[in-house]
Each structure stands twice: as structure tokens, then as C-alpha cells.
Write an enzyme that holds these catalytic residues in place. Structure first.
Site, PDB file in Angstrom:
ATOM      1  N   LYS A 194      -1.020  -0.779  -5.988  1.00 43.35           N
ATOM      2  CA  LYS A 194      -0.313  -1.962  -6.473  1.00 43.35           C
ATOM      3  C   LYS A 194      -1.008  -2.449  -7.735  1.00 43.35           C
ATOM      4  O   LYS A 194      -2.187  -2.784  -7.719  1.00 43.35           O
ATOM      5  CB  LYS A 194      -0.327  -3.050  -5.401  1.00 43.35           C
ATOM      6  CG  LYS A 194       0.331  -4.335  -5.850  1.00 43.35           C
ATOM      7  CD  LYS A 194       0.443  -5.334  -4.730  1.00 43.35           C
ATOM      8  CE  LYS A 194       1.037  -6.642  -5.236  1.00 43.35           C
ATOM      9  NZ  LYS A 194       1.186  -7.611  -4.144  1.00 43.35           N
ATOM     10  N   LYS A 247       3.679   0.449  -6.633  1.00 47.82           N
ATOM     11  CA  LYS A 247       4.348  -0.775  -7.063  1.00 47.82           C
ATOM     12  C   LYS A 247       3.734  -1.283  -8.354  1.00 47.82           C
ATOM     13  O   LYS A 247       2.515  -1.354  -8.428  1.00 47.82           O
ATOM     14  CB  LYS A 247       4.196  -1.821  -5.955  1.00 47.82           C
ATOM     15  CG  LYS A 247       4.784  -3.158  -6.278  1.00 47.82           C
ATOM     16  CD  LYS A 247       4.432  -4.118  -5.193  1.00 47.82           C
ATOM     17  CE  LYS A 247       4.856  -5.498  -5.662  1.00 47.82           C
ATOM     18  NZ  LYS A 247       4.319  -6.525  -4.832  1.00 47.82           N
TER      19      LYS A 247
END
Ligand code: PBG
Length: 323
Positions: A194, A247
Site C-alpha cells: 500500500k 494499492k
């Protein structure tokens, strides 16, 4: 001029032929639909930067879930917006917290859907960081027990999958062992790679989770790194994750592809709020064909290697695929 033997256009002549040789196709079962749940009744509060996305109260969230299910979407990921925030994010692991109540209500009405609980403190802390803060810094190890508590309480409330998004080191291991102690064997979908991204802006409006000081660069990944993403993925799998996520998606398609090459578990990608907002804004201005972009973007994420795509476009994409 010599006759070209090789003419790729031969296979592009008709839609039927193109459909036959298409390498990547989308289905509603590829999608995970994010839902923001808040207190109240009968509410459906629009989020200005994300046209078509709402903050739901539990009852309207249930209605939205039924719509998703009827479109063939198999899973929801839930984000809670609590009425009260404090330094420890205690509403995140309260028995009757907003996410816990939403999970129970949804399990009751759409038992066949997979309910994913996003596990992170940022929506629940008054300072907006993903962990507890001391001396102006987010404390890694002191945060782990709180994340573990949140994971167990969500699993007990009906979450089928736990998805830690906080980026503390060791959180997958802490959550796995807390689940084991509670005699739960819930799958973990780790937000493994992330990145500290500008593409989360609209989400922070929706979840009211903008950090009150500083930013998340001390725990989320630097956008320049890809080998480090592979390291994060390997660590999360070692600690007991069952699936891994990259992400955001669009600016990180190379990361998705590399992760997919390396692992033997399902790979998810999060088509995040800023990616959604850009499409909507440009479409509203008449600058692009929004529907066309949605399918092209989702196809690209799947082509890069994502087995599962978290997307605010899930419902509209499922409808487009149906026509
Ligand atoms: C919570 C969380 C965030 C997103 C998912 N989980 C926000 C953040 O890290 O700031 C972003 C999702 C999106 O932008 O759509 N930690």
C-alpha cells in the site's frame, strides 16, 4: 509492395471474432464493492468528490448490498464512520461499533456474500492516523494489539475476511495469532503493498480520516519502490496472509504484474477513490466516455494480474457487462 502474410487485423474484423480471441474478460465476480457505513437511519449521504458513492446508515447499506448481490457481485468491503473518535480509535473494536453492527445486519440479509472488514484505526482516531500516536509519531508495536482486537471483533460480528490496511509491521502475524486464540480461522486479505498516495484524497473525505498532522509516509510505501513491494508481500504471506493486495491500482500496474509473477495466492488490487473521481470528473465535463473508461480501466487492472478488484465502479461495471 510485398503482400503482408501477417495481418493481425484478420482477427479484429467482427465483434464475435474479437470476443473469441479476447485474452482478458471481466465478470461481476471479479469485483469487491466498498461500502461506507455511518450512524443513523434511512441515510444515504452523497460524497461530493465521488459522485455515485454514499455514506450509508446500516439499513440503507443493507439495501445497497442486495443490489450488489443481485448484480452478481460476491463481496463487500466495509469502512466504518463512527460517531465518536478518540486517540485509541476505540470504536474500531467496540462490540457495538458501527462496523460490527453493519456486519451483523448484512450477514443476516445477504448471508451468501463475502463480507470483508477493512481493519485500520484511521477512521476511528481523532488524529486520523492509522495507529496510536506518541511523541508525534505513529507507534508500531503499541498499535498491533488494537488492530488484532478490531480483527477479532469484526470476525465475531460476521466478517468472512479480514483486510488490514494500516501498514504497521507485523500486523498480519498479530492478527493471525489473535484470531487463532479466539478459535477463528478467518482468511486475511493483506493490503501488502500500500503506497503513500495522492489518490486517496476523496476516500479521506468519505471516511473523514484525513490525518490531523503530518502524513502517512512514515508507514505507507514510497511510490518509487517495487522490490520493497515484493518484500512486503513475502512478509505478509509468511505471517499468515491468504491473499495480498496492491494499492492503488492504476499507477501501480507494474507492481500488480510483478507480485502476480511471484506468488501463488490470489492477488487483489484497489481501484482507489482518486482513480474513480478522475473518471467521474472528466465524464461529467463531457471530456471522456465514462462507461467506456470504466471497463477499459478495470480490464487493464485484471490484465496486469489482479484476480480481484476493489472498485467503487463495481455496480455500474456489473450493469455495463450485462448489456
Ligand atoms: C484506511 C484506508 C484508506 C483507503 C483504504 N483503507 C485510506 C488511507 O490509507 O488514507 C483508501 C481507499 C481509497 O482511496 O479508495 N487505512
Amino acid at each position: 509492395m510485398a503482400f503482408p502474410i501477417h495481418r493481425p487485423r484478420r482477427l479484429r474484423r467482427t465483434e464475435t471474432l474479437r470476443r473469441m480471441v479476447r485474452e482478458t474478460t471481466l465478470q461481476p465476480s471479479d469485483f469487491i464493492y466498498p461500502l461506507f457505513v455511518k450512524e443513523g437511519r434511512g441515510e444515504r449521504v452523497p460524497i461530493a468528490s465521488m459522485p455515485g458513492v454514499f455514506n450509508f446508515s446500516v439499513d440503507t447499506a443493507v439495501e445497497e448490498a442486495k443490489t450488489a448481490r443481485d448484480l452478481g457481485i460476491p463481496a463487500l468491503i466495509l469502512f466504518g464512520i463512527p460517531a465518536r473518535k478518540d486517540a485509541q480509535g476505540s470504536e474500531a473494536y467496540a462490540q457495538d461499533g458501527i462496523v460490527q453492527r453493519a456486519l451483523r445486519a448484512l450477514k443476516d440479509v445477504v448471508p451468501d456474500m463475502q463480507l470483508i472488514a477493512d481493519v485500520c484505526l484511521c477512521e476511528y482516531t481523532d488524529h486520523g492516523h492509522c495507529g496510536v500516536v506518541a511523541h508525534g509519531e505513529v507507534q508500531n508495536d503499541a498499535t498491533l494489539p488494537l488492530l488484532a482486537r478490531m480483527a477479532v471483533s469484526c470476525a465475531q460480528a460476521g466478517a468472512d475476511i479480514i483486510a488490514p490496511s494500516d501498514m504497521m509491521d507485523g500486523r498480519v502475524g498479530a492478527i493471525r495469532s489473535a484470531l487463532r486464540d479466539a478459535q477463528l480461522d478467518t482468511p486475511i486479505l493483506a493490503y501488502a503493498a500500500k503506497y503513500a498516495s495522492g489518490f486517496y484524497g476523496p476516500f479521506r473525505e468519505a471516511a473523514q480520516s484525513t490525518p490531523q498532522f503530518g502524513d502517512r509516509r512514515g508507514y505507507q510505501m514510497d511510490p518509487g519502490n517495487v522490490r520493497e513491494a515484493l518484500k512486503e508481500v513475502a512478509l505478509d504471506l509468511e505471517e499468515g496472509a491468504d491473499m495480498v493486495m496492491v494499492k492503488p491500482a492504476l499507477a501501480y500496474l507494474d507492481v500488480i504484474a510483478k507480485v502476480k509473477e511471484r506468488v501463488n495466492v490470489p492477488v487483489a488490487a484497489y481501484n482507489v477513490s482518486g482513480e474513480y473521481a478522475m473518471v467521474k470528473a472528466a465524464a461529467r465535463n463531457g471530456w471522456v466516455d465514462g462507461d467506456r473508461l470504466i471497463l477499459e480501466i478495470l480490464t487493464s487492472i485484471k490484465r496486469a494480474g489482479a484476480d480481484l478488484i476493489l472498485s467503487y465502479h463495481a455496480l455500474e461495471a456489473a450493469r455495463l457487462l450485462d448489456t
